[in-house]
Design an enzyme around this catalytic site. Sequence first.
Site, short mmCIF file in Angstrom:
data_model
loop_
_atom_site.label_atom_id
_atom_site.label_comp_id
_atom_site.label_asym_id
_atom_site.label_seq_id
_atom_site.Cartn_x
_atom_site.Cartn_y
_atom_site.Cartn_z
N LEU A 174 0.87 -1.18 0.00
CA LEU A 174 0.00 0.00 0.00
C LEU A 174 0.90 1.23 0.00
O LEU A 174 1.51 1.56 1.02
CB LEU A 174 -0.91 -0.01 1.24
CG LEU A 174 -2.14 -0.92 1.18
CD1 LEU A 174 -1.74 -2.39 1.02
CD2 LEU A 174 -2.99 -0.75 2.44
N ILE A 175 1.01 1.88 -1.14
CA ILE A 175 1.99 2.94 -1.31
C ILE A 175 1.29 4.29 -1.45
O ILE A 175 0.32 4.43 -2.19
CB ILE A 175 2.90 2.65 -2.52
CG1 ILE A 175 4.06 3.65 -2.60
CG2 ILE A 175 2.12 2.58 -3.82
CD1 ILE A 175 5.16 3.23 -3.56
N LYS B 114 -8.20 3.58 7.46
CA LYS B 114 -7.21 2.51 7.32
C LYS B 114 -7.89 1.15 7.22
O LYS B 114 -7.45 0.28 6.45
CB LYS B 114 -6.25 2.53 8.51
CG LYS B 114 -5.29 3.73 8.53
CD LYS B 114 -4.24 3.60 7.46
CE LYS B 114 -3.22 4.73 7.52
NZ LYS B 114 -2.38 4.69 8.73
N GLY C 42 3.63 1.02 5.24
CA GLY C 42 4.76 1.79 5.75
C GLY C 42 4.54 2.33 7.15
O GLY C 42 5.18 3.31 7.54
N GLN D 171 -1.28 5.01 14.48
CA GLN D 171 -0.27 3.95 14.46
C GLN D 171 0.20 3.56 15.86
O GLN D 171 1.36 3.22 16.07
CB GLN D 171 0.91 4.37 13.57
CG GLN D 171 0.50 4.52 12.12
CD GLN D 171 1.60 5.03 11.22
OE1 GLN D 171 2.77 5.01 11.57
NE2 GLN D 171 1.23 5.52 10.04
N CYS E 6 13.56 11.49 -21.24
CA CYS E 6 13.74 10.50 -20.17
C CYS E 6 13.99 9.16 -20.87
O CYS E 6 13.91 9.07 -22.10
CB CYS E 6 12.54 10.42 -19.25
SG CYS E 6 11.03 9.77 -20.03
#
Length: 450
Positions: free
Chosen positions: A151-152, A233, A255, A264, A422
């Site tokens: 999960l980013i 969450k 993270g 958290q 690029c």
Amino acid sequence: QQVHAEIQVTREWDFLTVDTPNLDHATQERLIDALQCVSGVCFFLAVEGYEFDTFDDILDKALALFSERLIGKTFVVRCKRSGKHEFTSHQVEQYIGGGLLQKSDASGVRMKGADVTIKLEIKDNVAYLVRERFDGIGGYPMGSIGSVLSLISGGYDSPVASYLTMRRGLTTHFCFFNLGGRAHEVGVKEVAYHLWSRYGANHRVSFYTVPFEGVIAELMRSVDNSHMGVVLKRMMVRAAEHIAQEYSLKALVTGEAIAQVSSQTLVNLSVIDHVSDCLIMRPVVTMDKGEIIEIAKQIGTAIFAEHMPEYCGVISVKPKTRVQRERVEHEEARFDFSVLDDALDNLKVERIDNMSFEAAVEVEEFEFPVGESIIIDIRHPTDCERNPLKLDQKNKVIMIPFYKLSEEISQLSESEVYSLYCDKGVMSRLHASFLCEQGVTNVSVFRPNA
């Protein structure tokens, strides 16, 4: 990443041999950098191999490689052999060590604690001298441990967590919850692509985008403000578990670091985990923020985090640090879960090497520099350093990383013509489109071999 077409890899019993042609210094540096990004590689040696007839042949090569390094230093020679020989490893060590002591400016031989250890391996009639040792990132080979869904969000923490699972040999797919904002989605795709291309490009992974705008709206309508963070969450974990089961991914990765933010705490994390039977891995859970940022700098994701667009639609005024599960479930009872189902029905799945960045304005692409146009290399600074852009034409090349492009483009001359570059043309196309949206019309895309 392909460094040179003639490089060959051979599997031995307990190591790999990478045979290279004569490489220039820049290509050697690219090869070293690439090997240092391969999970499962603890260390590797730069080795020179020479056929020999006598010990003097080996001594001459050792002098050429080590004489400058031995000036004023103590040293020891260590030899390993395989094959049939009329001499022992100890005899080789004595002869080469004695010759180096006589013909170099070394201060002496020291069997233990020497300043320089010269490692020599003899296989049949070939002597291999170890020129240098390099550390790899360790772990296990990519894909050997299983597949996970990370999960980013694009800050410091989740990219570092993703890197740590990739380093450990886990094929890491990416899941992004779009809370509202194209710029944020693009930023997260950029950092995910950077991680994949640098540390896992030999594996095909997916980028999952879950449209969470409706979930946010429903959450703000139905959930008490102090419980929003934890409930959000839980909704993300529910959705991620659904994706993991659908695509046979064995665990979720987040993270989260203990006590870094209000949601958290141990109590809150326990309540969040309760909605899923899937294993949830938290590689950075015990790290201080400074440790996480240091790793982010080392792997090149800190720059992305510093310039990541933020979305702050869900901020509790007085968030609960020790929520009660029963109270959270009571809050969720008012939530319309059909909204979460709709989000999953509209899940977007893309292979990370073929992601769409949805450029709003089409821009011209050129295979060769046009006229006297100035080429702007927008790649990550480490990519520019590792593989500098070289042109046959005499067009000027300047380096402006993509995350500085918007602020620095206004300082460039409006009378010049610029082409963005690029590696694959994806990022240059995206950012050229953004600039055109903002009224900058003197930009195009330089894409060799398009």
